[in-house]
Design a protein around this motif. Structure first.
Motif, PDB file in Angstrom:
ATOM      1  N   LEU A  56       0.832  -1.209   0.000  1.00  0.00           N
ATOM      2  CA  LEU A  56       0.000   0.000   0.000  1.00  0.00           C
ATOM      3  C   LEU A  56       0.868   1.262   0.000  1.00  0.00           C
ATOM      4  CD1 LEU A  56      -2.803  -1.071   2.501  1.00  0.00           C
ATOM      5  CD2 LEU A  56      -3.097  -0.606   0.057  1.00  0.00           C
ATOM      6  N   ALA A  57       1.964   1.218   0.743  1.00  0.00           N
ATOM      7  CA  ALA A  57       2.873   2.364   0.768  1.00  0.00           C
ATOM      8  C   ALA A  57       3.524   2.544  -0.605  1.00  0.00           C
ATOM      9  CB  ALA A  57       3.928   2.175   1.852  1.00  0.00           C
ATOM     10  N   LYS A  58       3.961   1.458  -1.204  1.00  0.00           N
ATOM     11  CA  LYS A  58       4.594   1.530  -2.529  1.00  0.00           C
ATOM     12  C   LYS A  58       3.610   2.076  -3.573  1.00  0.00           C
ATOM     13  CE  LYS A  58       7.060  -1.252  -5.905  1.00  0.00           C
ATOM     14  NZ  LYS A  58       7.516  -2.581  -6.291  1.00  0.00           N
ATOM     15  N   ALA A  59       2.321   1.716  -3.448  1.00  0.00           N
ATOM     16  CA  ALA A  59       1.298   2.176  -4.393  1.00  0.00           C
ATOM     17  C   ALA A  59       0.889   3.628  -4.138  1.00  0.00           C
ATOM     18  CB  ALA A  59       0.070   1.270  -4.314  1.00  0.00           C
ATOM     19  N   GLY A  60       1.342   4.205  -3.015  1.00  0.00           N
ATOM     20  CA  GLY A  60       1.001   5.585  -2.699  1.00  0.00           C
ATOM     21  C   GLY A  60      -0.331   5.754  -1.987  1.00  0.00           C
ATOM     22  N   PHE A  61      -0.925   4.641  -1.505  1.00  0.00           N
ATOM     23  CA  PHE A  61      -2.217   4.701  -0.824  1.00  0.00           C
ATOM     24  C   PHE A  61      -2.082   5.044   0.658  1.00  0.00           C
ATOM     25  CE2 PHE A  61      -3.697   1.511  -4.197  1.00  0.00           C
ATOM     26  CZ  PHE A  61      -4.071   2.523  -5.057  1.00  0.00           C
ATOM     27  N   ILE A  62      -0.923   4.747   1.232  1.00  0.00           N
ATOM     28  CA  ILE A  62      -0.630   5.132   2.613  1.00  0.00           C
ATOM     29  C   ILE A  62       0.794   5.680   2.625  1.00  0.00           C
ATOM     30  CG2 ILE A  62      -2.210   3.435   3.619  1.00  0.00           C
ATOM     31  CD1 ILE A  62       0.191   1.714   4.382  1.00  0.00           C
ATOM     32  N   ALA A  63       1.102   6.459   3.664  1.00  0.00           N
ATOM     33  CA  ALA A  63       2.441   7.040   3.762  1.00  0.00           C
ATOM     34  C   ALA A  63       2.898   7.011   5.213  1.00  0.00           C
ATOM     35  CB  ALA A  63       2.424   8.472   3.244  1.00  0.00           C
ATOM     36  N   GLU A  64       4.194   6.880   5.400  1.00  0.00           N
ATOM     37  CA  GLU A  64       4.755   6.940   6.741  1.00  0.00           C
ATOM     38  C   GLU A  64       4.483   8.326   7.313  1.00  0.00           C
ATOM     39  OE1 GLU A  64       8.870   5.855   7.042  1.00  0.00           O
ATOM     40  OE2 GLU A  64       8.578   4.016   5.879  1.00  0.00           O
ATOM     41  N   GLN A  65       3.966   8.340   8.544  1.00  0.00           N
ATOM     42  CA  GLN A  65       3.694   9.622   9.180  1.00  0.00           C
ATOM     43  C   GLN A  65       4.751   9.940  10.226  1.00  0.00           C
ATOM     44  OE1 GLN A  65       0.166  10.000  11.655  1.00  0.00           O
ATOM     45  NE2 GLN A  65      -0.171  12.041  10.808  1.00  0.00           N
ATOM     46  N   GLU A  66       5.093   8.920  11.019  1.00  0.00           N
ATOM     47  CA  GLU A  66       6.103   9.106  12.059  1.00  0.00           C
ATOM     48  C   GLU A  66       6.570   7.743  12.543  1.00  0.00           C
ATOM     49  OE1 GLU A  66       4.617  10.669  15.825  1.00  0.00           O
ATOM     50  OE2 GLU A  66       2.611   9.957  15.320  1.00  0.00           O
ATOM     51  N   THR A  67       7.656   7.765  13.297  1.00  0.00           N
ATOM     52  CA  THR A  67       8.142   6.556  13.948  1.00  0.00           C
ATOM     53  C   THR A  67       8.052   6.791  15.444  1.00  0.00           C
ATOM     54  OG1 THR A  67       9.616   6.126  12.103  1.00  0.00           O
ATOM     55  CG2 THR A  67      10.090   4.968  14.138  1.00  0.00           C
ATOM     56  N   VAL A  68       7.443   5.867  16.153  1.00  0.00           N
ATOM     57  CA  VAL A  68       7.232   6.036  17.598  1.00  0.00           C
ATOM     58  C   VAL A  68       7.826   4.869  18.363  1.00  0.00           C
ATOM     59  CG1 VAL A  68       5.139   7.406  17.338  1.00  0.00           C
ATOM     60  CG2 VAL A  68       4.957   4.937  17.529  1.00  0.00           C
ATOM     61  N   ARG A  69       8.135   5.145  19.611  1.00  0.00           N
ATOM     62  CA  ARG A  69       8.559   4.097  20.532  1.00  0.00           C
ATOM     63  C   ARG A  69       7.648   4.262  21.756  1.00  0.00           C
ATOM     64  NH1 ARG A  69      13.482   1.109  21.720  1.00  0.00           N
ATOM     65  NH2 ARG A  69      14.408   2.112  19.915  1.00  0.00           N
ATOM     66  N   ASP A  70       6.460   3.596  21.703  1.00  0.00           N
ATOM     67  CA  ASP A  70       5.489   3.755  22.784  1.00  0.00           C
ATOM     68  C   ASP A  70       5.536   2.608  23.786  1.00  0.00           C
ATOM     69  OD1 ASP A  70       4.501   1.870  21.080  1.00  0.00           O
ATOM     70  OD2 ASP A  70       2.588   2.856  20.703  1.00  0.00           O
ATOM     71  N   THR A  71       6.431   1.657  23.575  1.00  0.00           N
ATOM     72  CA  THR A  71       6.605   0.521  24.480  1.00  0.00           C
ATOM     73  C   THR A  71       8.097   0.193  24.500  1.00  0.00           C
ATOM     74  OG1 THR A  71       6.401  -1.140  22.749  1.00  0.00           O
ATOM     75  CG2 THR A  71       4.344  -0.421  23.793  1.00  0.00           C
ATOM     76  N   PRO A  72       8.503  -0.741  25.358  1.00  0.00           N
ATOM     77  CA  PRO A  72       9.910  -1.146  25.354  1.00  0.00           C
ATOM     78  C   PRO A  72      10.302  -1.879  24.053  1.00  0.00           C
ATOM     79  CG  PRO A  72       8.815  -1.870  27.377  1.00  0.00           C
ATOM     80  CD  PRO A  72       7.757  -1.326  26.472  1.00  0.00           C
ATOM     81  N   ARG A  73       9.344  -2.153  23.201  1.00  0.00           N
ATOM     82  CA  ARG A  73       9.615  -2.846  21.937  1.00  0.00           C
ATOM     83  C   ARG A  73      10.322  -1.910  20.960  1.00  0.00           C
ATOM     84  NH1 ARG A  73       4.217  -6.514  21.041  1.00  0.00           N
ATOM     85  NH2 ARG A  73       4.233  -7.347  23.138  1.00  0.00           N
ATOM     86  N   PRO A  74      10.763  -2.467  19.821  1.00  0.00           N
ATOM     87  CA  PRO A  74      11.424  -1.623  18.823  1.00  0.00           C
ATOM     88  C   PRO A  74      10.505  -0.511  18.315  1.00  0.00           C
ATOM     89  CG  PRO A  74      11.675  -3.960  18.297  1.00  0.00           C
ATOM     90  CD  PRO A  74      10.720  -3.864  19.443  1.00  0.00           C
ATOM     91  N   GLU A  75      11.086   0.466  17.656  1.00  0.00           N
ATOM     92  CA  GLU A  75      10.321   1.565  17.082  1.00  0.00           C
ATOM     93  C   GLU A  75       9.285   1.033  16.106  1.00  0.00           C
ATOM     94  OE1 GLU A  75      13.313   4.026  15.279  1.00  0.00           O
ATOM     95  OE2 GLU A  75      13.523   5.225  17.097  1.00  0.00           O
ATOM     96  N   ARG A  76       8.180   1.756  16.018  1.00  0.00           N
ATOM     97  CA  ARG A  76       7.105   1.368  15.099  1.00  0.00           C
ATOM     98  C   ARG A  76       6.795   2.526  14.168  1.00  0.00           C
ATOM     99  NH1 ARG A  76       3.118  -1.677  19.383  1.00  0.00           N
ATOM    100  NH2 ARG A  76       4.539  -3.363  19.800  1.00  0.00           N
ATOM    101  N   THR A  77       6.587   2.175  12.904  1.00  0.00           N
ATOM    102  CA  THR A  77       6.253   3.188  11.909  1.00  0.00           C
ATOM    103  C   THR A  77       4.738   3.339  11.844  1.00  0.00           C
ATOM    104  OG1 THR A  77       8.224   2.616  10.653  1.00  0.00           O
ATOM    105  CG2 THR A  77       6.525   3.866   9.502  1.00  0.00           C
ATOM    106  N   VAL A  78       4.281   4.563  12.002  1.00  0.00           N
ATOM    107  CA  VAL A  78       2.852   4.876  11.936  1.00  0.00           C
ATOM    108  C   VAL A  78       2.549   5.306  10.503  1.00  0.00           C
ATOM    109  CG1 VAL A  78       1.036   6.426  12.754  1.00  0.00           C
ATOM    110  CG2 VAL A  78       2.746   5.543  14.353  1.00  0.00           C
ATOM    111  N   TYR A  79       1.480   4.728   9.946  1.00  0.00           N
ATOM    112  CA  TYR A  79       1.076   5.030   8.573  1.00  0.00           C
ATOM    113  C   TYR A  79      -0.240   5.800   8.578  1.00  0.00           C
ATOM    114  CZ  TYR A  79       4.633   1.777   7.012  1.00  0.00           C
ATOM    115  OH  TYR A  79       5.838   1.155   6.766  1.00  0.00           O
TER     116      TYR A  79
END
Length: 198
Positions: A56-79
């Motif tokens: 979906l990102a490659k097709a241009g239907f969604i885009a990365e908005q930000e990267t967050v670290r809201d838990t002790p887990r690795p960073e997550r990309t918000v679309y």
């Protein structure tokens, strides 16, 4: 004629629909699919979800908005949904709602070859199917009633009601088929056609 989609997996449609509410990372999308039990209607696993998000990102239907670290887990990309993604969502959903589509269910394949089975065996297997269908209908009714009692609006249960309606129609069809396969004239014709080959 059915439109050719850049991303045709139905899971992509669900992702676009959830992103209408707010931007999310794939983990949250998956959690929402499971919590809302939409995974009963859409084939889903985490690996496929991440693959669909990339498509979906490659097709241009969604885009990365930000990267967050809201838990002790690795960073997550918000679309977030793009304007092209919103247009695709409404176009695709509109097509699915408005236009019947020929699908190839496994039971249809079995029915097309049913005459190969001895009538007694076919009746036994169809009776087994009827029992399984009725159990599934009861399970769906219980699920819908429990959700309605919790205040869930009917529109959020519509796919379960549709599933139950299809199963009820299939039950009626299977009942009629069982009766037809028990008729002496069918059994006689089957023996004439297949009896010497079994």
């Amino acid at each position: 004629m059915e439109k050719r989609r850049k991303v045709s997996n139905p899971l992509a449609l669900a992702v676009l629909a959830w992103l209408v509410l707010k931007p999310m990372h794939p983990y949250e999308l998956g959690r929402r699919l499971e919590e809302s039990e939409k995974d009963r209607s859409i084939k889903y696993n985490r690996g496929t979800l991440y693959m669909v998000v990339k498509q979906l990102a490659k097709a241009g239907f969604i885009a990365e908005q930000e990267t967050v670290r809201d838990t002790p887990r690795p960073e997550r990309t918000v679309y977030a949904l793009t304007p092209e993604g919103r247009a695709e969502l409404y176009d695709w959903l509109g097509e699915l709602v408005a236009r019947p589509r020929h699908e190839y269910p496994h039971f249809g394949v079995a029915l097309s070859l049913l005459s190969v089975l001895h009538p007694d065996e076919a009746v036994r297997l169809l009776t087994e199917r009827l029992s399984a269908l009725n159990a599934e209908i009861e399970e769906i009714r219980g699920r819908v009633e429990a959700a309605a009692a919790r205040g869930v609006e009917w529109v959020f249960l519509v796919e379960e009601r549709y599933r139950a309606a299809l199963l009820e129609a299939e039950c009626r069809f299977v009942d009629e088929l069982i009766e037809a396969m028990r008729r002496p004239d069918y059994v006689r014709k089957w023996r004439e056609q297949f009896g010497s080959r079994t």
